[in-house]
Design an enzyme around this catalytic site. Structure first.
Site, short mmCIF file in Angstrom:
data_model
loop_
_atom_site.label_atom_id
_atom_site.label_comp_id
_atom_site.label_asym_id
_atom_site.label_seq_id
_atom_site.Cartn_x
_atom_site.Cartn_y
_atom_site.Cartn_z
N THR A 120 0.87 -1.19 0.00
CA THR A 120 0.00 0.00 0.00
C THR A 120 0.90 1.23 0.00
O THR A 120 1.67 1.44 0.94
CB THR A 120 -0.90 -0.02 1.26
OG1 THR A 120 -1.61 -1.26 1.27
CG2 THR A 120 -1.86 1.15 1.26
N LYS A 151 -7.55 -10.06 3.83
CA LYS A 151 -7.70 -9.78 5.25
C LYS A 151 -6.88 -10.81 6.02
O LYS A 151 -6.96 -12.00 5.72
CB LYS A 151 -9.16 -9.91 5.68
CG LYS A 151 -10.11 -9.02 4.91
CD LYS A 151 -11.55 -9.19 5.38
CE LYS A 151 -12.22 -10.49 4.95
NZ LYS A 151 -12.37 -10.69 3.50
N GLU A 152 -6.11 -10.37 7.00
CA GLU A 152 -5.41 -11.33 7.83
C GLU A 152 -6.45 -12.21 8.51
O GLU A 152 -7.51 -11.75 8.90
CB GLU A 152 -4.56 -10.61 8.88
CG GLU A 152 -3.30 -10.05 8.27
CD GLU A 152 -2.47 -9.24 9.25
OE1 GLU A 152 -2.56 -9.47 10.46
OE2 GLU A 152 -1.73 -8.36 8.78
N LYS A 204 -7.10 1.81 -2.96
CA LYS A 204 -6.72 1.05 -1.76
C LYS A 204 -6.95 1.88 -0.49
O LYS A 204 -7.53 1.41 0.49
CB LYS A 204 -5.25 0.63 -1.89
CG LYS A 204 -4.67 -0.04 -0.67
CD LYS A 204 -5.35 -1.36 -0.34
CE LYS A 204 -4.93 -1.86 1.03
NZ LYS A 204 -5.68 -3.03 1.46
N ASN A 208 -9.82 1.19 2.59
CA ASN A 208 -9.48 1.00 4.00
C ASN A 208 -10.03 2.12 4.88
O ASN A 208 -10.49 1.87 5.99
CB ASN A 208 -7.95 0.90 4.17
CG ASN A 208 -7.49 -0.54 3.98
OD1 ASN A 208 -8.29 -1.42 3.65
ND2 ASN A 208 -6.20 -0.79 4.17
N PHE A 249 -19.01 -4.93 9.02
CA PHE A 249 -18.25 -3.85 9.66
C PHE A 249 -19.11 -2.93 10.52
O PHE A 249 -18.87 -1.72 10.59
CB PHE A 249 -17.47 -3.04 8.61
CG PHE A 249 -16.09 -3.58 8.42
CD1 PHE A 249 -15.89 -4.76 7.73
CD2 PHE A 249 -14.99 -2.93 8.96
CE1 PHE A 249 -14.62 -5.29 7.59
CE2 PHE A 249 -13.72 -3.46 8.83
CZ PHE A 249 -13.54 -4.64 8.13
N GLY A 257 -7.24 -2.13 15.01
CA GLY A 257 -5.78 -2.15 15.11
C GLY A 257 -5.23 -2.78 13.87
O GLY A 257 -5.82 -2.68 12.79
N CYS A 260 -2.78 -2.26 9.00
CA CYS A 260 -3.30 -1.52 7.83
C CYS A 260 -4.14 -0.31 8.19
O CYS A 260 -3.75 0.82 7.89
CB CYS A 260 -4.09 -2.48 6.95
SG CYS A 260 -3.02 -3.69 6.17
N LYS A 320 -7.22 -8.91 16.04
CA LYS A 320 -8.52 -9.52 15.75
C LYS A 320 -8.32 -11.03 15.76
O LYS A 320 -7.18 -11.51 15.89
CB LYS A 320 -9.06 -9.04 14.40
CG LYS A 320 -8.21 -9.47 13.21
CD LYS A 320 -8.92 -9.13 11.92
CE LYS A 320 -8.17 -9.69 10.73
NZ LYS A 320 -8.85 -9.51 9.48
P1 NAD Z 1 5.13 -7.54 6.81
O1 NAD Z 1 5.78 -6.58 7.71
O2 NAD Z 1 4.38 -8.70 7.38
O3 NAD Z 1 6.19 -8.14 5.77
C1 NAD Z 1 7.13 -7.39 5.08
C2 NAD Z 1 8.31 -8.29 4.76
O4 NAD Z 1 9.20 -7.60 3.90
C3 NAD Z 1 9.13 -8.70 5.97
O5 NAD Z 1 9.26 -10.11 6.00
C4 NAD Z 1 10.49 -8.03 5.75
O6 NAD Z 1 11.57 -8.78 6.26
C5 NAD Z 1 10.53 -7.96 4.23
N1 NAD Z 1 11.46 -6.96 3.69
C6 NAD Z 1 11.69 -5.68 4.09
N2 NAD Z 1 12.60 -5.09 3.30
C7 NAD Z 1 12.95 -6.00 2.34
C8 NAD Z 1 13.82 -5.98 1.24
N3 NAD Z 1 14.55 -4.90 0.93
N4 NAD Z 1 13.94 -7.09 0.47
C9 NAD Z 1 13.23 -8.21 0.78
N5 NAD Z 1 12.38 -8.28 1.82
C10 NAD Z 1 12.22 -7.19 2.59
O7 NAD Z 1 4.16 -6.67 5.88
P2 NAD Z 1 2.68 -7.03 5.37
O8 NAD Z 1 1.71 -6.99 6.50
O9 NAD Z 1 2.76 -8.24 4.51
O10 NAD Z 1 2.40 -5.75 4.45
C11 NAD Z 1 3.11 -5.50 3.26
C12 NAD Z 1 2.40 -4.40 2.51
O11 NAD Z 1 1.09 -4.83 2.11
C13 NAD Z 1 2.18 -3.11 3.30
O12 NAD Z 1 2.28 -2.00 2.45
C14 NAD Z 1 0.74 -3.26 3.79
O13 NAD Z 1 0.12 -2.01 4.03
C15 NAD Z 1 0.09 -3.96 2.62
N6 NAD Z 1 -1.08 -4.76 2.96
C16 NAD Z 1 -1.08 -5.50 4.08
C17 NAD Z 1 -2.19 -6.29 4.39
C18 NAD Z 1 -2.21 -7.11 5.65
O14 NAD Z 1 -3.30 -7.58 6.00
N7 NAD Z 1 -1.09 -7.32 6.34
C19 NAD Z 1 -3.29 -6.31 3.53
C20 NAD Z 1 -3.24 -5.55 2.37
C21 NAD Z 1 -2.13 -4.77 2.10
#
Ligand code: NAD
Length: 435
Positions: A120, A151-152, A204, A208, A249, A257, A260, A320
C-alpha cells in the site's frame, strides 16, 4: 509464468504461495535470513489459516522457492513488491523498504520486466518509482500498481477468491499479462478492474479508510447507546437490514488495530494535507479510534475507582481473531493503561501470545503470559476480553466464576448474552449493550 515476490510477510508469502498454487514458478525473497531458513524447513513464519499446508505443498512440488538473493528477478516476467510501508511519526507512509528493495533490483531489470507495487503506497508513488528507476537503468520496464485487499485471518481464501483485483497501469502489454496471471482466480466472471496507477493507489486507501470510518461510526453510536440505554446490537440489526448500509463492519469493539487501518488512515490524511486540504472524516475516524482503544480501560477505571493493586486478566491480544498480528492491537493500549494505573496484567491468547510477550519485553510493558485461559483468571479482579477468538465465545462460566476473585466481566467484543451472564452472577460491561 516465472515470478518473484519481494517481502514474505502476510501479503508477500500469501501472494507467492497462491500464484505457485496456480502453477506459476515463484521465488519469494526476504532479507530476513531466519524467516527464509524457517520457510525452507517447511515452517510458515506467520499464523494464517491454510497457508502452511499450501506453502509446503508448492515448495515440495518445486513451484515455490525461498531465497535471500534477488537473482531470480533477472529471469522473471514480473516482480511483486510486498514490503512493509509503516507510518512515520508524522503519519506519512515510510517508503524506505520500497526504495531499498528497488535499489537491489535495479541491476537485475531486464527489458519487459513488470514491477508490481503490491504494498500500500501513497498516491503518486507509482509515478515516482518510474522516475526514480528511469535515472538508474536503460532497460524497458513497466510499473504497475496492484494493491492487495486480503484480510489477515482469511488471507489465503481472500487471495484465491478475490472480490476484485485492481490493476493500475497505462500499458496494454502489462495489463494483458496481469489479467492472464489473475485469470485462474476469476474463472466464473472476471473481477479484474483496470485503471490508472494513481486511481489504483487511491482505491486502496479509499477502501481502507471507508471501512475504518464504518468502525469508528459504530463505536460512537455504541458510546451513545451506553449513555442512553439503547442497545447497539438491536440498533445494528435494525440498520443492517437496509441494503444501502449492509451487514458488514458494524460491530463496535475496542477500536481497530493491525498493520493496515491505523497506518492507512493516517497516511491518507497526511496526503490530503500535502495537497492543501484536510480530509475531515478521515481525521476524525482516527481520533475516535484513538479514544476507543481506552474504552474498556475507562470502564474498568470507573468500576474500580482505584486500579492500584488489582489483577486484570486479558483474553485476546491479537488485533482480531485468527491472526498472530499484534501491530497496533487494542491490547497494547489497554495493558499499558492498566499497568500505569498500578494494576497487574495477565494475558492469554491462543496464537498471538508469543508475539505479545516479545513486544512487552522490548517495550517495557509488564504483563504476564499465561498458557491457559482459565489459569489467567485465578484470583483476578476482572476479566477483559479484547479479541473475538472462537474459543472465548462459549466458555465455562461456572469455571470462570470459581477462578475469579470477583466476577467482573468486561466484554470488549460483545461476545456474551447479557441476560445469561447477569443470571450467572457476573457484573457485566460491554460496548453499547443495554445491561
Ligand atoms: P510484513 O511486515 O508482514 O512483511 C514485510 C516483509 O518484507 C518482511 O518479512 C520483511 O523482512 C521484508 N522486507 C523488508 N525489506 C525488504 C527488502 N529490501 N527485500 C526483501 N524483503 C524485505 O508486511 P505485510 O503486512 O505483509 O504488508 C506488506 C504491505 O502490504 C504493506 O504495504 C501493507 O500495508 C500492505 N497490505 C497488508 C495487508 C495485511 O493484512 N497485512 C493487507 C493488504 C495490504
Amino acid at each position: 509464468m516465472k515470478l518473484s515476490v519481494i517481502g514474505t510477510g502476510y501479503v508477500g508469502l500469501v501472494t507467492g504461495t497462491c500464484f505457485a498454487e496456480m502453477g506459476n514458478q515463484v521465488t519469494c525473497i526476504d532479507i530476513d535470513e531466519k524467516k527464509v531458513e524457517k520457510m525452507k524447513e517447511g515452517k510458515c513464519p506467520i499464523y494464517e489459516p491454510g497457508l502452511e499446508t499450501m506453502m509446503v505443498r508448492n515448495y515440495e512440488g518445486g513451484r515455490l522457492e525461498f531465497s535471500t538473493s534477488y537473482d531470480s528477478i533477472n529471469s522473471a516476467a514480473a516482480v511483486f513488491m510486498a514490503v512493509g510501508t509503516p507510518s512515520r511519526e508524522d503519519g506519512s507512509a515510510d517508503l524506505k523498504y520500497v526504495y531499498a528493495a528497488l535499489d537491489q533490483l535495479v541491476p537485475l531489470i531486464q527489458d519487459g520486466l513488470i514491477i508490481v507495487l503490491k504494498s500500500t503506497v501513497p498516491i503518486g508513488t507509482g509515478e515516482s518509482v518510474k522516475e526514480y528507476l528511469s535515472g538508474k537503468t536503460d532497460k524497458k520496464y513497466v510499473v504497475v500498481n496492484n494493491p492487495e485487499f486480503l484480510k489477515e485471518g482469511s488471507a489465503v481464501e481472500d487471495f484465491m477468491k478475490p472480490e476484485r483485483v485492481i490493476i493500475g497501469t497505462d500499458d496494454d502489454e502489462a495489463w494483458k499479462l496481469m489479467e492472464e496471471l489473475y485469470a485462474p482466480f476469476n474463472r466464473q466472471v472476471s473481477r479484474t478492474i483496470r485503471m490508472s496507477n494513481l486511481s489504483a493507489e487511491m482505491t486502496k486507501y479509499a477502501a481502507n479508510c471507508f471501512l475504518a470510518t464504518k468502525i469508528s461510526f459504530m463505536n460512537e453510536i455504541a458510546r451513545l447507546c451506553d449513555r442512553t440505554g439503547a442497545d447497539v446490537n438491536e440498533v445494528r440489526h435494525g440498520i443492517s437490514t437496509d441494503s444501502r448500509i449492509g451487514a458488514h463492519f458494524l460491530y463496535p469493539g475496542p477500536g481497530y488495530g493491525g498493520s493496515c487501518f491505523p497506518k492507512d488512515v493516517k497516511a491518507l490524511a497526511y496526503s490530503a494535507r500535502e495537497h492543501g486540504m484536510s480530509l475531515k472524516l478521515v481525521e476524525t475516524t482516527e481520533e475516535v479510534n484513538a479514544e476507543q482503544k481506552f474504552y474498556m480501560f475507562n470502564k474498568m477505571k470507573e468500576h474500580f475507582k482505584d486500579l492500584n493493586g488489582k489483577t486484570i486478566a486479558i483474553w485476546g491480544v491479537a488485533f482480531k481473531a485468527n491472526t498472530d498480528d499484534i501491530r497496533e492491537t487494542p491490547a497494547i493500549y489497554t495493558a499499558r493503561a492498566l499497568t500505569e494505573a498500578g494494576a497487574s496484567v495477565r494475558f492469554y491468547d491462543p496464537v498471538a501470545d508469543d508475539n505479545f510477550e516479545v513486544y512487552c519485553k522490548e517495550n517495557n510493558l509488564k504483563a504476564e503470559k499465561v498458557e491457559n485461559k482459565y489459569d489467567a483468571l485465578n484470583d483476578a479482579d476482572a476479566l477483559c476480553v479484547l479479541t473475538e477468538w472462537s474459543e472465548f465465545r462459549s466458555p465455562d462460566f461456572g469455571e470462570m466464576k470459581k477462578r475469579l476473585k470477583n466476577p467482573n466481566l468486561f466484554d470488549g467484543r460483545n461476545l456474551y448474552k447479557t441476560k445469561s451472564v447477569l443470571e450467572d452472577g457476573f457484573t457485566y460491561y460491554a460496548v453499547g449493550k443495554r445491561i
